[in-house]
Design an enzyme around this catalytic site. Structure first.
Site, PDB file in Angstrom:
ATOM      1  N   GLU A  93     -21.383   1.087  18.274  1.00  0.00           N
ATOM      2  CA  GLU A  93     -22.761   1.066  17.947  1.00  0.00           C
ATOM      3  C   GLU A  93     -23.329   2.477  18.254  1.00  0.00           C
ATOM      4  O   GLU A  93     -23.113   2.839  19.499  1.00  0.00           O
ATOM      5  CB  GLU A  93     -23.454  -0.090  18.323  1.00  0.00           C
ATOM      6  CG  GLU A  93     -22.977  -1.431  17.441  1.00  0.00           C
ATOM      7  CD  GLU A  93     -23.711  -2.543  17.788  1.00  0.00           C
ATOM      8  OE1 GLU A  93     -23.748  -3.575  16.976  1.00  0.00           O
ATOM      9  OE2 GLU A  93     -24.314  -2.953  18.935  1.00  0.00           O
ATOM     10  N   CYS A 106     -28.593   7.611  20.884  1.00  0.00           N
ATOM     11  CA  CYS A 106     -28.162   7.200  22.037  1.00  0.00           C
ATOM     12  C   CYS A 106     -26.668   6.606  21.709  1.00  0.00           C
ATOM     13  O   CYS A 106     -26.312   5.880  20.570  1.00  0.00           O
ATOM     14  CB  CYS A 106     -28.846   5.567  22.311  1.00  0.00           C
ATOM     15  SG  CYS A 106     -27.968   4.856  23.378  1.00  0.00           S
ATOM     16  N   CYS A 113     -16.407  -1.891  27.076  1.00  0.00           N
ATOM     17  CA  CYS A 113     -16.581  -1.171  28.484  1.00  0.00           C
ATOM     18  C   CYS A 113     -15.794  -1.948  29.408  1.00  0.00           C
ATOM     19  O   CYS A 113     -15.703  -3.189  29.482  1.00  0.00           O
ATOM     20  CB  CYS A 113     -18.011  -1.109  29.073  1.00  0.00           C
ATOM     21  SG  CYS A 113     -18.161  -0.340  30.934  1.00  0.00           S
ATOM     22  N   CYS A 117     -20.721  -5.234  34.032  1.00  0.00           N
ATOM     23  CA  CYS A 117     -21.726  -5.504  34.752  1.00  0.00           C
ATOM     24  C   CYS A 117     -22.302  -6.874  34.212  1.00  0.00           C
ATOM     25  O   CYS A 117     -22.096  -7.119  33.014  1.00  0.00           O
ATOM     26  CB  CYS A 117     -22.568  -4.446  34.660  1.00  0.00           C
ATOM     27  SG  CYS A 117     -22.097  -2.833  35.087  1.00  0.00           S
ATOM     28  N   CYS A 120     -24.992  -6.979  31.106  1.00  0.00           N
ATOM     29  CA  CYS A 120     -24.820  -6.311  29.961  1.00  0.00           C
ATOM     30  C   CYS A 120     -23.877  -6.870  28.852  1.00  0.00           C
ATOM     31  O   CYS A 120     -22.812  -7.188  29.286  1.00  0.00           O
ATOM     32  CB  CYS A 120     -23.992  -4.845  30.421  1.00  0.00           C
ATOM     33  SG  CYS A 120     -23.927  -3.881  29.272  1.00  0.00           S
ATOM     34  N   CYS A 335     -30.951  -1.044  25.490  1.00  0.00           N
ATOM     35  CA  CYS A 335     -30.145  -1.102  26.338  1.00  0.00           C
ATOM     36  C   CYS A 335     -29.423  -2.217  26.831  1.00  0.00           C
ATOM     37  O   CYS A 335     -29.821  -3.230  27.127  1.00  0.00           O
ATOM     38  CB  CYS A 335     -30.763  -0.409  27.759  1.00  0.00           C
ATOM     39  SG  CYS A 335     -31.323   1.114  27.790  1.00  0.00           S
TER      40      CYS A 335
HETATM   41  N1  SAH Z   1     -22.165   2.553  31.295  1.00  0.00           N
HETATM   42  C1  SAH Z   1     -23.200   3.650  31.614  1.00  0.00           C
HETATM   43  C2  SAH Z   1     -24.204   3.728  30.087  1.00  0.00           C
HETATM   44  C3  SAH Z   1     -24.201   2.830  29.143  1.00  0.00           C
HETATM   45  S1  SAH Z   1     -25.349   1.330  29.798  1.00  0.00           S
HETATM   46  C4  SAH Z   1     -24.239   2.931  32.388  1.00  0.00           C
HETATM   47  O1  SAH Z   1     -24.150   1.755  33.013  1.00  0.00           O
HETATM   48  O2  SAH Z   1     -25.119   3.447  32.923  1.00  0.00           O
HETATM   49  C5  SAH Z   1     -26.916   2.313  29.449  1.00  0.00           C
HETATM   50  C6  SAH Z   1     -28.148   1.587  30.448  1.00  0.00           C
HETATM   51  O3  SAH Z   1     -28.372   0.154  29.865  1.00  0.00           O
HETATM   52  C7  SAH Z   1     -27.810   1.621  31.631  1.00  0.00           C
HETATM   53  O4  SAH Z   1     -28.800   1.985  32.590  1.00  0.00           O
HETATM   54  C8  SAH Z   1     -27.504   0.176  31.783  1.00  0.00           C
HETATM   55  O5  SAH Z   1     -27.416  -0.233  33.423  1.00  0.00           O
HETATM   56  C9  SAH Z   1     -28.623  -0.280  31.262  1.00  0.00           C
HETATM   57  N2  SAH Z   1     -28.544  -2.031  30.738  1.00  0.00           N
HETATM   58  C10 SAH Z   1     -27.345  -2.536  30.565  1.00  0.00           C
HETATM   59  N3  SAH Z   1     -27.721  -3.906  30.170  1.00  0.00           N
HETATM   60  C11 SAH Z   1     -28.962  -3.834  30.028  1.00  0.00           C
HETATM   61  C12 SAH Z   1     -29.827  -5.184  30.084  1.00  0.00           C
HETATM   62  N4  SAH Z   1     -29.201  -6.483  29.391  1.00  0.00           N
HETATM   63  N5  SAH Z   1     -31.108  -4.793  29.830  1.00  0.00           N
HETATM   64  C13 SAH Z   1     -31.679  -3.544  30.270  1.00  0.00           C
HETATM   65  N6  SAH Z   1     -30.913  -2.513  30.684  1.00  0.00           N
HETATM   66  C14 SAH Z   1     -29.715  -2.827  30.492  1.00  0.00           C
HETATM   67 FE1  SF4 Z   2     -20.397  -0.921  31.031  1.00  0.00          FE
HETATM   68 FE2  SF4 Z   2     -22.679  -2.087  30.589  1.00  0.00          FE
HETATM   69 FE3  SF4 Z   2     -22.178  -1.446  33.093  1.00  0.00          FE
HETATM   70 FE4  SF4 Z   2     -22.756   0.365  31.591  1.00  0.00          FE
HETATM   71  S1  SF4 Z   2     -23.886  -1.316  32.201  1.00  0.00           S
HETATM   72  S2  SF4 Z   2     -21.131   0.196  33.134  1.00  0.00           S
HETATM   73  S3  SF4 Z   2     -21.906  -0.205  29.704  1.00  0.00           S
HETATM   74  S4  SF4 Z   2     -20.841  -2.901  31.680  1.00  0.00           S
END
Ligand code: SAH
Ligand code: SF4
Length: 345
Positions: A93, A106, A113, A117, A120, A335
């Protein structure tokens, strides 16, 4: 037998070598790249300043592989989400954001991934594979074509961890930045990382001075390792060392992303810890409203009074911050909500 190439996988230099090998003038490389990257013309037959013979030769030898648009959704706030299918069936996406006329793409660097995390949705759905440079560029070029005019900024905040796919990401960025290709200024390109230390060090030495966003979300190792398992491999002391190196080498300020999750990381004491951790870095903090995800219903967004308390701690500490508005949440385009194949069908 002739070798078959793929247009978006070729750098300007690759095009020049190809044309030289074909006995064509080198400047033809610049012409083809102008059609693709500037005019978004993806059919060789429409490249009217090339001879018919050359257009036929290109059609027969250089594939023009682009992501296939499977679905497009528009949010109430104008954010647009695109679901693409790639050559092997993998789905990714991208999101197009509109801030007062300025457009930001974006884009994804991986299908899924591997870092998992807990907050996410991309992480919750596992990892398929790295994207190629052409697949990274393809998302951007297709969005520009659909948008009908130039997109001003690119952020690597879609699916995946860009610094775990450095080769393809850096190569795509070189072409976005190349004057003879897309000519997008380095200051308009941001890498967001969960904290891959060797990648941050490489970014500090990268010839294009990109912007860096660090997804922090917790200011101490105990909490951060719980939320972001990658912290076990690259704990905060190593991470801040790499950030300082990047700051010294590039002179750029780093943006810190911090999603406020109700009663998880939103105590004001964490703001104090963050200030101590980032001392000397002059960070710019983006407070992101946590975007709820289907796989972790127990995680909620911090309420207004908790957000206010966190903000006043930051103000007291003289940390510059911005409280971000949620964008695209109603279409799961915010995000951390991008899930590609599994949810967006
Ligand atoms: N993997 C990279 C880039 C993709 S994620 C990273 O982690 O930075 C893009 C952004 O979305 C990151 O700052 C991540 O921490 C944030 N993010 C992930 N899950 C989220 C959520 N549920 N609510 C708000 N931000 C989130
Ligand atoms: Fe991967 Fe989501 Fe963590 Fe970014 S925030 S490193 S996309 S698992």
């Amino acid at each position: 037998m002739n070798e078959i190439y793929d247009a978006l996988e070729l750098s300007l230099n690759d095009w020049q070598i190809l044309f030289t090998n074909w006995g064509e003038a080198k400047f033809r490389a610049g012409q083809v790249c102008q059609w693709i990257y500037s005019k978004k013309v993806f059919s060789y037959h429409d490249m009217s300043n090339l001879s018919k013979t050359l257009r036929d030769k290109l059609s027969g030898n250089v594939l023009m592989t682009l992501p296939i648009l499977i679905k497009q959704q528009t949010s109430r706030d104008g954010t647009r989400k695109f679901l693409w299918q790639l050559g092997d069936g993998a789905r990714i996406e991208s999101v197009l954001l509109n801030h007062g006329g300025h457009k930001t793409a974006c884009i994804s660097s991986q299908a899924g991934c591997p870092l998992g995390c807990v907050f996410c949705e991309t992480g919750a759905n596992g990892f398929t594979r790295n994207l190629t440079r052409g697949e990274i560029l393809g998302q951007f070029l297709m969005m520009e074509k659909i948008n009908g005019s130039d997109i001003n900024n690119v952020v690597f905040m879609g699916m995946g961890e860009p610094l775990l796919n450095e080769g393809a990401v850096f190569s795509a960025i070189r072409s976005l930045n190349d004057k003879a290709m897309r000519n997008l200024g380095a200051r308009h390109i941001t890498i967001s990382t969960s904290g891959i230390v060797p990648g941050i060090e490489d970014l500090a030495d990268f010839e294009v001075p990109l912007r860096l966003s660090l997804s922090l979300h917790a200011p101490n190792d105990a909490l951060r390792s719980k939320l972001m398992p990658v912290n076990r491999q690259y704990p905060l002391q190593k991470l801040t060392g790499a950030l300082k190196h990047y700051r010294e080498r590039t002179g750029e300020r780093i943006t810190i992303e911090y999603a406020l999750i109700d009663r998880v990381n939103d105590e004001p004491e964490y703001a104090y810890e963050m200030a101590a951790l980032l001392d000397g870095l002059e960070p710019y903090v983006n407070l992101i409203p946590f975007n709820p995800i289907p796989s972790r219903p127990e995680l909620g967004r911090s309420g207004d009074s908790r957000v206010r308390a966190f903000c006043s701690a930051l103000s007291e500490l003289k940390i510059e911050y911005e409280l971000r508005k949620e964008r695209g949440g109603d279409i799961m385009a915010a995000c951390g909500q991008l899930a590609g194949a599994s949810l967006a069908k």
